[in-house]
Design an enzyme around this catalytic site. Structure first.
Site, PDB file in Angstrom:
ATOM      1  CB  SER A 151      -0.931  -0.052   1.219  1.00  0.00           C
ATOM      2  OG  SER A 151      -1.983   0.854   1.056  1.00  0.00           O
ATOM      3  CG  ASP A 314      -6.424  -3.825  -3.379  1.00  0.00           C
ATOM      4  OD1 ASP A 314      -7.294  -2.968  -3.125  1.00  0.00           O
ATOM      5  OD2 ASP A 314      -5.208  -3.650  -3.183  1.00  0.00           O
ATOM      6  CG  HIS A 347      -5.731  -2.326   0.288  1.00  0.00           C
ATOM      7  ND1 HIS A 347      -4.763  -2.243  -0.693  1.00  0.00           N
ATOM      8  CD2 HIS A 347      -5.298  -1.527   1.302  1.00  0.00           C
ATOM      9  CE1 HIS A 347      -3.811  -1.420  -0.299  1.00  0.00           C
ATOM     10  NE2 HIS A 347      -4.103  -0.976   0.910  1.00  0.00           N
TER      11      HIS A 347
HETATM   12  N1  LIG Z   1      -4.747  -1.552   7.100  1.00  0.00           N
HETATM   13  C1  LIG Z   1      -3.791  -0.752   6.429  1.00  0.00           C
HETATM   14  C2  LIG Z   1      -4.349  -0.439   5.098  1.00  0.00           C
HETATM   15  C3  LIG Z   1      -3.992   0.853   4.466  1.00  0.00           C
HETATM   16  O1  LIG Z   1      -3.261   0.602   3.341  1.00  0.00           O
HETATM   17  C4  LIG Z   1      -3.479   0.471   7.262  1.00  0.00           C
HETATM   18  O2  LIG Z   1      -4.327   0.854   8.051  1.00  0.00           O
HETATM   19  O3  LIG Z   1      -2.400   1.021   7.159  1.00  0.00           O
END
Ligand SMILES: N[C@@H](CCO)C(=O)O
Ligand SMILES: CC(=O)SCCNC(=O)CCNC(=O)[C@H](O)C(C)(C)COP(=O)(O)OP(=O)(O)OC[C@H]1O[C@@H](n2cnc3c(N)ncnc32)[C@H](O)[C@@H]1OP(=O)(O)O
EC number: 2.3.1.31
Length: 489
Positions: A151, A314, A347
């Site tokens: 991410s 995702d 995701h």
């Molecule tokens: N669960 C992750 C997802 C965000 O990309 C976070 O809170 O950083």
């Protein structure tokens, strides 16, 4: 029990040279919180930097004294794991702008003696990476074996490759994008508005004891929906009620999914700062590695090998965005491996799909070159030899493939045991009648994966390895490759 790096501590280091930011502003000094696992080798060549996602922190593995929760990539970092701490020195740091020990809007501005709040300068992913570079240099490291993250962590990994070409030899970017899309910006903006609409936010000047918890909780609830998938929600909650005896019309959280989201929202407010959320989501929005709308242009000059991983379910960072990265890298002739993992988790699969991720990351980090696997004592024969000579050399050396070379060792053809059988059946007398002249070859620095793919496509079980002057220096066979895969598991 799982093997872990065990007890770990978060360290902090303050840097007193200013950090100049993309916005034109600067931080006069800044602190970075970080953890390390494993040992730096003598050559300082085994360091891997791990970058966290939006709400992560430096605590990626192991456990803090007196706590029960392990780090957020516990399943991937440790002895014998994908990021093998017996071999690599792992660094994980909290981004600047964050609220877990690195300088961010909740830190004290050293020039004013009060919290930055909204006077904190606007940040970019590149600024975060510049700050990480200072940390890496402080640790005495002048090149990284890899930078990895999911991410927003994947964005930092890509940014490292662009900003410091050649500094990291490998880049692992998971469930990410090279430029934020309107939909991603839109979700971030709704989250920000949730925070800023909370009366307790007070234009960012909230007190430590009275943060805008409803706004921050709402922002997390919205965000968390985007981290899951439709299928994962069906499976986790269905249409089930939270309280089976008191199901309808009289409870604020009738459905399990509502209760779950409220729980995620509330627990988030205990670990995260509202202003940090505003700044970091803005950094996500600004992220765009394209130049004049061209990612191929944006990736020119990169010097690293890449592993790009996307997640089938995702919908926040859909696979097409990873595919775009892969195409732009390939257009620049950059070595890239791509995999879309099959997962129902959405995701957040980058935090949950340990099996698939371990396999992909482990093989990418350890991938071997042809040089590591080729046999170097394989025989060859000269171009004017007879078919009988070839057959004899093959039998004496128990080989099925025999490169044919010119006097100066240059490869000019290959003959196989099948060709010899053909010669007997068809009564051929000369080696030239049976040898293949357009020979598929491998170079010593190619990866075994690339060569195995070429052999599979051409249905060839062994190919000569040549140097830059086309001189035979060895042979790589499918037998050697399968033995290797069997050993690696
Ligand atoms: N669960 C992750 C997802 C965000 O990309 C976070 O809170 O950083
Ligand atoms: C990657 C980085 O860089 S760092 C950021 C990563 N960390 C986070 O995002 C932390 C918060 N996120 C999460 O917990 C994410 O959901 C994950 C992906 C990390 C974990 O996923 P999972 O293991 O599937 O956990 P799940 O999403 O089911 O959540 C479990 C929590 O929900 C609670 N819960 C489950 N069902 C319900 C329900 N019906 N009502 C209320 N609470 C519920 C559980 O009690 C548990 O609470 P706890 O976390 O306080 O112990």
């Amino acid at each position: 029990m799982d093997v872990s790096v065990g007890l770990v501590q978060t360290h902090q280091e303050t840097f007193y040279d200013p950090l100049f930011l993309d916005s034109g502003a600067s931080l006069p000094s800044f602190t970075i919180a970080y953890e390390t696992y494993g040992r730096l080798n003598k050559e300082k060549s085994n360091a891997i930097l791990i970058c966290h996602a939006l709400t992560g922190d430096a605590h990626a593995a192991g456990i803090h004294e007196g706590e029960t929760r392990t780090g957020w990539w516990e399943n991937l970092i440790g002895p014998g794991k994908a990021f093998d701490t017996d071999r690599y020195f792992i660094i994980s740091s909290n981004v600047i702008g964050g609220c877990k020990g690195s300088t961010g809007p909740s830190s004290v501005n050293p020039e004013k003696g009060e919290n930055y709040g909204l006077s904190f300068p606007k940040l970019s992913i590149r600024d975060m990476v510049h700050a990480q570079k200072r940390l890496v240099e402080y640790l005495g490291i002048d090149s990284l074996a890899a930078v990895a993250g999911g991410s927003m962590g994947g964005m930092q990994a890509l940014q490292w490759a662009v900003t410091y070409p050649g500094f990291a030899r490998k880049i692992i970017a998971i469930a990410t994008t090279a430029r934020s899309t309107p939909q991603q910006i839109a979700f971030n903006e709704v989250g920000r508005q949730a925070i800023m609409s909370d009366p307790l936010w007070k234009d960012g000047n909230y007190s430590k004891d009275k943060p805008p918890v409803s706004g921050l909780s709402l922002a997390r609830m919205i965000g968390h929906i985007t981290y899951l998938s439709d299928e994962a929600m069906h499976e986790k909650f269905g249409r089930n009620f939270q309280d089976k005896d008191n199901s309808k019309y009289d409870s604020p959280t009738e459905f399990q999914v509502e209760s779950y989201l409220h729980h995620q929202g509330t627990s988030f407010t205990r670990r995260f700062d509202a202003n940090s959320y505003l700044y970091i989501t803005k950094a996500l929005d600004y992220f765009d590695l394209a130049i004049n709308d061209s990612l191929t242009a944006g990736f020119a000059g990169i010097k690293a090998s890449f592993l790009i991983v996307s997640v089938s379910s995702d919908w926040l960072y859909p696979p097409y965005q990873s595919e775009e990265i892969v195409r732009a890298l390939a257009a620049n002739d950059i070595d890239v491996q791509y995999c879309e993992i099959r997962s129902k988790y959405g995701h957040d699969a980058f935090l949950l799909e340990h099996g698939q991720m371990s396999y992909l990351i482990g093989s990418f980090l350890d991938h071997l070159n042809v040089r590591d696997v080729m046999e170097t004592d394989t025989p060859a024969i000269m171009e004017n030899s007879s078919i009988n000579d070839a057959a004899r050399v093959m039998i004496e050396n128990s080989v099925n493939h025999l490169p044919i070379t010119s006097e100066n060792g240059e490869l000019i053809g290959i003959v196989t045991s099948w060709d010899i059988a053909k010669a007997v059946a068809c009564d051929h007398k000369n080696l030239e009648d049976i040898m293949s002249c357009s020979v598929i070859t491998a170079l010593p620095d190619e990866t075994v994966t690339e060569v195995a793919r070429r052999m599979e496509e051409r249905s060839i079980s062994a190919i000569p390895v040549v140097d830059e002057k086309n001189r035979v220096i060895g042979l790589i066979s499918s037998d050697a490759i399968s033995t290797l895969i069997g050993r690696c598991k």
